[in-house]
Design a protein around this motif. Sequence first.
Motif, PDB file in Angstrom:
ATOM      1  N   UNK A   1       0.783  -1.228   0.000  1.00  0.00           N
ATOM      2  CA  UNK A   1       0.000   0.000   0.000  1.00  0.00           C
ATOM      3  C   UNK A   1       0.810   1.270   0.000  1.00  0.00           C
ATOM      4  N   UNK A   2       2.056   1.205  -0.475  1.00  0.00           N
ATOM      5  CA  UNK A   2       2.882   2.404  -0.480  1.00  0.00           C
ATOM      6  C   UNK A   2       2.186   3.532  -1.246  1.00  0.00           C
ATOM      7  N   UNK A   3       2.134   4.694  -0.632  1.00  0.00           N
ATOM      8  CA  UNK A   3       1.488   5.854  -1.233  1.00  0.00           C
ATOM      9  C   UNK A   3       0.008   5.960  -0.922  1.00  0.00           C
ATOM     10  N   UNK A   4      -0.536   5.013  -0.112  1.00  0.00           N
ATOM     11  CA  UNK A   4      -1.960   5.039   0.169  1.00  0.00           C
ATOM     12  C   UNK A   4      -2.284   5.005   1.673  1.00  0.00           C
ATOM     13  N   UNK A   5      -1.278   5.041   2.536  1.00  0.00           N
ATOM     14  CA  UNK A   5      -1.551   5.111   3.966  1.00  0.00           C
ATOM     15  C   UNK A   5      -1.911   6.548   4.327  1.00  0.00           C
ATOM     16  N   UNK A   6      -2.937   6.701   5.170  1.00  0.00           N
ATOM     17  CA  UNK A   6      -3.384   8.037   5.578  1.00  0.00           C
ATOM     18  C   UNK A   6      -2.560   8.594   6.724  1.00  0.00           C
ATOM     19  N   UNK A   7      -2.158   7.706   7.641  1.00  0.00           N
ATOM     20  CA  UNK A   7      -1.392   8.112   8.827  1.00  0.00           C
ATOM     21  C   UNK A   7      -0.248   7.144   9.036  1.00  0.00           C
ATOM     22  N   UNK A   8       0.904   7.672   9.441  1.00  0.00           N
ATOM     23  CA  UNK A   8       2.030   6.832   9.856  1.00  0.00           C
ATOM     24  C   UNK A   8       2.464   7.265  11.253  1.00  0.00           C
ATOM     25  N   UNK A   9       2.843   6.283  12.061  1.00  0.00           N
ATOM     26  CA  UNK A   9       3.293   6.542  13.428  1.00  0.00           C
ATOM     27  C   UNK A   9       4.780   6.247  13.549  1.00  0.00           C
ATOM     28  N   UNK A  10       5.509   7.164  14.196  1.00  0.00           N
ATOM     29  CA  UNK A  10       6.900   6.951  14.601  1.00  0.00           C
ATOM     30  C   UNK A  10       6.962   7.230  16.096  1.00  0.00           C
ATOM     31  N   UNK A  11       6.520   6.254  16.876  1.00  0.00           N
ATOM     32  CA  UNK A  11       6.415   6.428  18.317  1.00  0.00           C
ATOM     33  C   UNK A  11       7.640   5.855  19.018  1.00  0.00           C
ATOM     34  N   UNK A  12       7.733   6.174  20.332  1.00  0.00           N
ATOM     35  CA  UNK A  12       8.759   5.576  21.191  1.00  0.00           C
ATOM     36  C   UNK A  12      10.168   5.805  20.666  1.00  0.00           C
TER      37      UNK A  12
ATOM     38  N   UNK B   1      14.664   8.836   6.558  1.00  0.00           N
ATOM     39  CA  UNK B   1      13.409   8.285   7.063  1.00  0.00           C
ATOM     40  C   UNK B   1      12.231   9.189   6.688  1.00  0.00           C
ATOM     41  N   UNK B   2      12.408  10.501   6.790  1.00  0.00           N
ATOM     42  CA  UNK B   2      11.325  11.423   6.440  1.00  0.00           C
ATOM     43  C   UNK B   2      10.992  11.346   4.949  1.00  0.00           C
ATOM     44  N   UNK B   3      11.996  11.216   4.105  1.00  0.00           N
ATOM     45  CA  UNK B   3      11.727  11.053   2.681  1.00  0.00           C
ATOM     46  C   UNK B   3      10.992   9.745   2.409  1.00  0.00           C
ATOM     47  N   UNK B   4      11.384   8.689   3.121  1.00  0.00           N
ATOM     48  CA  UNK B   4      10.708   7.403   2.943  1.00  0.00           C
ATOM     49  C   UNK B   4       9.249   7.501   3.386  1.00  0.00           C
ATOM     50  N   UNK B   5       8.998   8.174   4.514  1.00  0.00           N
ATOM     51  CA  UNK B   5       7.634   8.290   4.993  1.00  0.00           C
ATOM     52  C   UNK B   5       6.772   9.089   4.010  1.00  0.00           C
ATOM     53  N   UNK B   6       7.362  10.061   3.329  1.00  0.00           N
ATOM     54  CA  UNK B   6       6.610  10.820   2.335  1.00  0.00           C
ATOM     55  C   UNK B   6       6.150   9.929   1.185  1.00  0.00           C
ATOM     56  N   UNK B   7       6.928   8.912   0.863  1.00  0.00           N
ATOM     57  CA  UNK B   7       6.541   7.988  -0.202  1.00  0.00           C
ATOM     58  C   UNK B   7       5.498   6.984   0.287  1.00  0.00           C
ATOM     59  N   UNK B   8       5.541   6.642   1.551  1.00  0.00           N
ATOM     60  CA  UNK B   8       4.603   5.659   2.103  1.00  0.00           C
ATOM     61  C   UNK B   8       3.196   6.248   2.237  1.00  0.00           C
ATOM     62  N   UNK B   9       3.118   7.523   2.600  1.00  0.00           N
ATOM     63  CA  UNK B   9       1.828   8.158   2.864  1.00  0.00           C
ATOM     64  C   UNK B   9       1.169   8.666   1.587  1.00  0.00           C
ATOM     65  N   UNK B  10      -0.153   8.813   1.661  1.00  0.00           N
ATOM     66  CA  UNK B  10      -0.887   9.464   0.591  1.00  0.00           C
ATOM     67  C   UNK B  10      -0.555  10.952   0.576  1.00  0.00           C
ATOM     68  N   UNK B  11      -0.849  11.627  -0.537  1.00  0.00           N
ATOM     69  CA  UNK B  11      -0.627  13.070  -0.602  1.00  0.00           C
ATOM     70  C   UNK B  11      -1.420  13.752   0.508  1.00  0.00           C
ATOM     71  N   UNK B  12      -0.768  14.623   1.257  1.00  0.00           N
ATOM     72  CA  UNK B  12      -1.421  15.259   2.391  1.00  0.00           C
ATOM     73  C   UNK B  12      -1.536  14.369   3.602  1.00  0.00           C
ATOM     74  N   UNK B  13      -0.859  13.199   3.580  1.00  0.00           N
ATOM     75  CA  UNK B  13      -0.938  12.262   4.696  1.00  0.00           C
ATOM     76  C   UNK B  13      -0.339  12.825   5.971  1.00  0.00           C
ATOM     77  N   UNK B  14      -0.659  12.177   7.093  1.00  0.00           N
ATOM     78  CA  UNK B  14      -0.307  12.654   8.427  1.00  0.00           C
ATOM     79  C   UNK B  14       0.767  11.768   9.039  1.00  0.00           C
ATOM     80  N   UNK B  15       1.840  12.377   9.528  1.00  0.00           N
ATOM     81  CA  UNK B  15       2.900  11.673  10.239  1.00  0.00           C
ATOM     82  C   UNK B  15       2.897  12.151  11.686  1.00  0.00           C
ATOM     83  N   UNK B  16       2.712  11.209  12.614  1.00  0.00           N
ATOM     84  CA  UNK B  16       2.738  11.511  14.044  1.00  0.00           C
ATOM     85  C   UNK B  16       4.010  10.913  14.627  1.00  0.00           C
ATOM     86  N   UNK B  17       4.877  11.770  15.164  1.00  0.00           N
ATOM     87  CA  UNK B  17       6.188  11.323  15.645  1.00  0.00           C
ATOM     88  C   UNK B  17       6.399  11.765  17.083  1.00  0.00           C
ATOM     89  N   UNK B  18       7.012  10.879  17.855  1.00  0.00           N
ATOM     90  CA  UNK B  18       7.385  11.214  19.227  1.00  0.00           C
ATOM     91  C   UNK B  18       8.833  11.667  19.241  1.00  0.00           C
TER      92      UNK B  18
END
Length: 319
Positions: free
Chosen positions: A134-145, A157-174
Amino acid sequence: MSRARTTAAPPLGPQRPTPARPLPAADPAWSADPYADALRAGRGPLFLRRADGWLLPLDVERWCAEPDPADLEVLGRCEGAVLDVGCGPGRLVAALGAQGRRALGVDVSEAAVAHTVRRGGRALRASVFDPLPGTGRWDTALLMDGNIGIGGDPAALLHRMARVLTAGGLLLAETVPYPDVDERVTVRVTGPHDTPGALFPWARLGTPALLRRARACGWRAADRWSTDGRTFVALRRTRNRRTHPARRPHGTRQRREGAAGPPAPARHPTLTPDASRPTSDASRPTPHPPTLTPDARHLTPDASRPTPDADARRLTSDA
């Protein structure tokens, strides 16, 4: 707290037997005995040991417990289909599943994936830098702990997460709850008897450092907050900005993104990897495709729905 966005779940179809495939090589850092033993016991002590001997305690008890108020605040902000990168023993994936929400955990540790499945979550044994469903179609990604430290290269890692998420997707990071922290280090996982483990790169970032790096990588800050002494950042992908090709830290080999193609919006979407690291992740070459747990085999974000519009385990504190 933003309201979670609901999306129509794709048809899963019947479960079909699949040919056996070889397991990917276990990551030596997070599959070492101290980490697996701590997850089985549900408690530490467990540490990240820096090359100079400095120890950072890992909060195994909290990882293995039910989500606490700080976790619940993060879960309440999740939108649509959620990918938990470095899911560890799966407390967040299991909690999202119990709410009837689509969530998949990714971790390089076999013990962590097994623990997640036992809790009722869905998980995949792989690195975030491996081909993922589902690369490019996840709405939210978590980078917790503390998992913003995966691979020791936050920009990669941030560039990779941009490819994993949908356009305008949300990244929640701790982030580290000390604003001045910005370091890239070499560490190993070690237990109470100082059992030696494999060295691997890691990073630790306070909120200001993460926001600086995120802006440079084409992300914008949507929110920042703290709960019970833990600090978090919400980032949005900048629309219509060219995404850099994801790179594995330290030059490990990687297949070209798209070589196998993303999962097609077929009658029964599957977790066929597209092409393109490391919770608990450490950078490593992986010669085989990621291993799917039975429950994860048909889990992808909905490929048939239009892209939604955008609106606006942690590491414990320093020893």
